[in-house]
Design a protein around this motif. Structure first.
Motif, short mmCIF file in Angstrom:
data_model
loop_
_atom_site.label_atom_id
_atom_site.label_comp_id
_atom_site.label_asym_id
_atom_site.label_seq_id
_atom_site.Cartn_x
_atom_site.Cartn_y
_atom_site.Cartn_z
N PHE A 57 7.73 35.82 2.26
CA PHE A 57 8.60 35.65 3.18
C PHE A 57 8.38 35.25 4.47
CE2 PHE A 57 11.23 37.48 0.03
CZ PHE A 57 12.63 36.92 0.15
N LEU A 58 7.17 35.56 4.98
CA LEU A 58 6.33 34.86 6.14
C LEU A 58 6.44 33.30 5.68
CD1 LEU A 58 5.39 35.08 8.90
CD2 LEU A 58 3.05 35.39 7.77
N TRP A 59 6.06 32.87 4.58
CA TRP A 59 5.77 31.55 4.35
C TRP A 59 7.25 30.89 4.34
CZ3 TRP A 59 8.10 28.17 0.60
CH2 TRP A 59 7.56 26.84 1.00
N ILE A 60 8.17 31.43 3.70
CA ILE A 60 9.62 30.97 3.79
C ILE A 60 10.09 30.60 5.13
CG2 ILE A 60 12.05 31.59 3.44
CD1 ILE A 60 11.00 32.87 0.49
N HIS A 71 20.10 44.07 -3.51
CA HIS A 71 18.36 43.85 -3.28
C HIS A 71 18.53 42.24 -3.06
CE1 HIS A 71 19.28 44.18 -7.63
NE2 HIS A 71 18.97 43.02 -7.69
N ILE A 72 17.18 41.69 -2.73
CA ILE A 72 17.14 40.10 -2.48
C ILE A 72 16.29 39.71 -3.80
CG2 ILE A 72 15.62 38.61 -1.21
CD1 ILE A 72 15.89 40.28 0.96
N GLU A 73 16.38 38.62 -4.22
CA GLU A 73 15.78 38.07 -5.62
C GLU A 73 15.13 36.90 -5.33
OE1 GLU A 73 17.18 38.16 -10.11
OE2 GLU A 73 18.70 38.10 -8.62
N ILE A 74 14.12 36.82 -6.03
CA ILE A 74 13.22 35.59 -5.94
C ILE A 74 13.03 35.16 -7.48
CG2 ILE A 74 11.09 34.24 -5.58
CD1 ILE A 74 10.39 36.51 -3.32
N LEU A 75 13.33 33.80 -7.86
CA LEU A 75 13.13 33.29 -9.05
C LEU A 75 12.25 32.15 -9.12
CD1 LEU A 75 16.89 32.81 -10.24
CD2 LEU A 75 15.34 34.98 -10.52
N PHE A 76 11.09 32.17 -9.81
CA PHE A 76 10.03 31.00 -9.85
C PHE A 76 10.05 30.44 -11.27
CE2 PHE A 76 5.85 29.41 -10.27
CZ PHE A 76 5.79 28.52 -9.04
N CYS A 77 10.25 29.29 -11.77
CA CYS A 77 10.44 28.60 -12.81
C CYS A 77 8.92 28.34 -13.60
CB CYS A 77 11.30 27.43 -13.01
SG CYS A 77 11.61 26.72 -14.56
N GLU A 82 7.64 20.14 -5.20
CA GLU A 82 6.82 19.21 -4.04
C GLU A 82 6.52 20.22 -2.80
OE1 GLU A 82 8.39 17.09 -7.04
OE2 GLU A 82 9.45 18.55 -5.95
N GLU A 83 7.42 21.06 -2.45
CA GLU A 83 7.20 21.84 -1.39
C GLU A 83 6.30 23.31 -1.75
OE1 GLU A 83 11.29 22.35 0.84
OE2 GLU A 83 11.99 22.26 -1.13
N THR A 84 6.26 23.65 -2.71
CA THR A 84 5.47 24.82 -2.89
C THR A 84 4.18 24.59 -3.69
OG1 THR A 84 6.36 25.30 -5.04
CG2 THR A 84 7.45 26.10 -3.34
N ALA A 85 3.81 23.31 -4.34
CA ALA A 85 2.50 23.33 -5.25
C ALA A 85 1.36 23.61 -4.40
CB ALA A 85 2.46 21.86 -5.73
N ASP A 86 1.27 23.02 -3.20
CA ASP A 86 0.03 23.10 -2.54
C ASP A 86 -0.05 24.09 -1.51
OD1 ASP A 86 -1.17 21.11 -3.99
OD2 ASP A 86 -0.29 19.57 -2.59
N THR A 87 0.67 25.16 -1.61
CA THR A 87 0.81 26.42 -0.94
C THR A 87 0.45 27.59 -1.58
OG1 THR A 87 3.02 26.84 -1.61
CG2 THR A 87 3.00 25.29 0.29
N PRO A 88 0.47 28.90 -1.00
CA PRO A 88 0.08 29.90 -1.65
C PRO A 88 1.07 30.37 -2.40
CG PRO A 88 -0.52 30.19 0.79
CD PRO A 88 0.41 28.93 0.66
N ILE A 89 2.24 29.93 -2.60
CA ILE A 89 3.48 30.65 -3.38
C ILE A 89 3.47 30.91 -4.55
CG2 ILE A 89 6.01 30.12 -3.90
CD1 ILE A 89 5.58 31.22 -0.96
N TYR A 105 2.25 41.05 -0.75
CA TYR A 105 2.44 39.67 -1.20
C TYR A 105 3.92 39.36 -1.12
CZ TYR A 105 -2.03 40.55 -3.98
OH TYR A 105 -3.21 40.67 -4.05
N ILE A 106 4.95 40.07 -1.23
CA ILE A 106 6.32 39.92 -0.83
C ILE A 106 6.31 39.40 0.59
CG2 ILE A 106 8.47 40.88 -0.58
CD1 ILE A 106 8.02 42.40 -3.26
N GLY A 107 5.70 40.29 1.50
CA GLY A 107 5.83 39.92 2.97
C GLY A 107 5.27 38.48 3.20
#
Length: 299
Positions: free
Chosen positions: A165-168, A40-46, A128-135, A160-162
């Motif tokens: 990954f569209l954002w990425i 599986h693919i994994e996302i980590l967000f601190c 800095e890359e994600t703060a002002d985005t929908p992430i 939401y996962i889609g």
């Protein structure tokens, strides 16, 4: 040394889901999870603290607001690096979740970057890359949907996962990363590629020739060579070596086999050629790669 192939199924109350989420919280500096890899693919967000992760042969440090993307079958381990509470959100899901249906062909060109374990891709997205985005909001929505399990939560999580990954993908494109996503791959070509992927994954430890693959795909030698290079942006021999190196990476962190034994087990005829190719793909020797894991596990 810890290390294993994680084949966990996401089952809850007897129901199998293509995803699982949770919040991981560890106080103090310590190993969170040893060397492992999974389909599986994994996302980590601190959320707090500082986390060290060894991923795809490289070490990363991520803190509050940072996001890490771990591709399918990438060997990794994770350490809590601060004395306080180290907390992060974990989202794991089957790559098939990114498809509209299992027969969808055009989407394959977008999913391949996450399932091919391509080492050139960006793994760490900073605050800095994600703060002002929908992430940040999307990550928290995914976690909340899985916790509450309101009617239709499966569809919400998939949506939401889609979006994540569209954002990425668009972020990569804006940075000029060549993902080969503009290559037109029709259903026939995708099916040809899948046959090749499956064959190499099952026979990587044996001799594999372009002639065999051309025959498998029912095309000529020259056509297969051109087609594969055009579709994958690398020739077939390079792809086979890439897969063998990926298999070797797993063995280096999940076994005590010698470098020579690993070379033979993954299909290389000589240790010297194996080391040469490993350095080409990982920018370090197999020995150094293994030592890096052992060092990190002792932190």
């Amino acid at each position: 040394m810890e290390g294993y192939l994680e084949n966990e199924k996401f089952i809850e109350d007897g129901i199998s889901y293509p995803f699982r989420t949770h919040t991981q919280a560890i106080e103090g500096r310590k190993l969170i999870v040893g060397s492992h890899y999974h389909d599986h693919i994994e996302i980590l967000f601190c959320l707090s603290g500082r986390i060290n992760i060894f991923l795809d042969g490289q070490g990363y440090v991520f803190g509050v607001g940072d996001m890490v993307v771990i591709n399918s079958m990438e060997v990794h381990n994770i350490f809590a690096a601060s004395e306080g509470v180290n907390k992060y959100i974990v989202i794991r899901f089957d790559p098939e979740l990114l498809y509209t249906t299992t027969q969808s062909v055009f989407e394959s060109r977008y999913v391949l970057p996450f399932t091919m374990k391509t080492s050139i891709h960006q793994k760490l997205f900073t605050y800095e890359e994600t703060a002002d985005t929908p992430i940040p909001d999307l990550i928290k929505k995914i976690l909340l949907e899985d916790q509450k399990k309101a009617y239709g939560f499966e569809l919400a999580i998939r949506t939401y996962i889609g979006e994540v990954f569209l954002w990425i993908l668009r972020s990569w494109q804006e940075k000029g990363l060549d993902l080969n996503l503009t290559q037109a791959l029709d259903k026939t070509n995708i099916e040809r590629l899948q046959k090749v992927f499956d064959y190499v994954d099952e026979h990587f430890d044996q001799e594999i020739s372009i002639q065999d693959m051309a025959k498998l795909c029912a095309v000529s030698y020259s056509y297969f060579s051109r087609f594969f290079k055009s579709a994958m942006n690398r020739n077939f021999s390079a792809y086979v070596n890439f897969i063998r190196i990926s298999k070797a990476e797993s063995l280096l962190t999940t076994s005590e086999l010698s470098v020579t034994d690993i070379a033979l087990n993954v299909g290389f005829s000589t240790t010297s050629y194996f080391i040469e190719q490993f350095k080409l793909y990982k920018n370090m020797t197999p020995k150094r790669f293994r030592n890096n894991f052992q060092t990190l596990e002792q932190i």
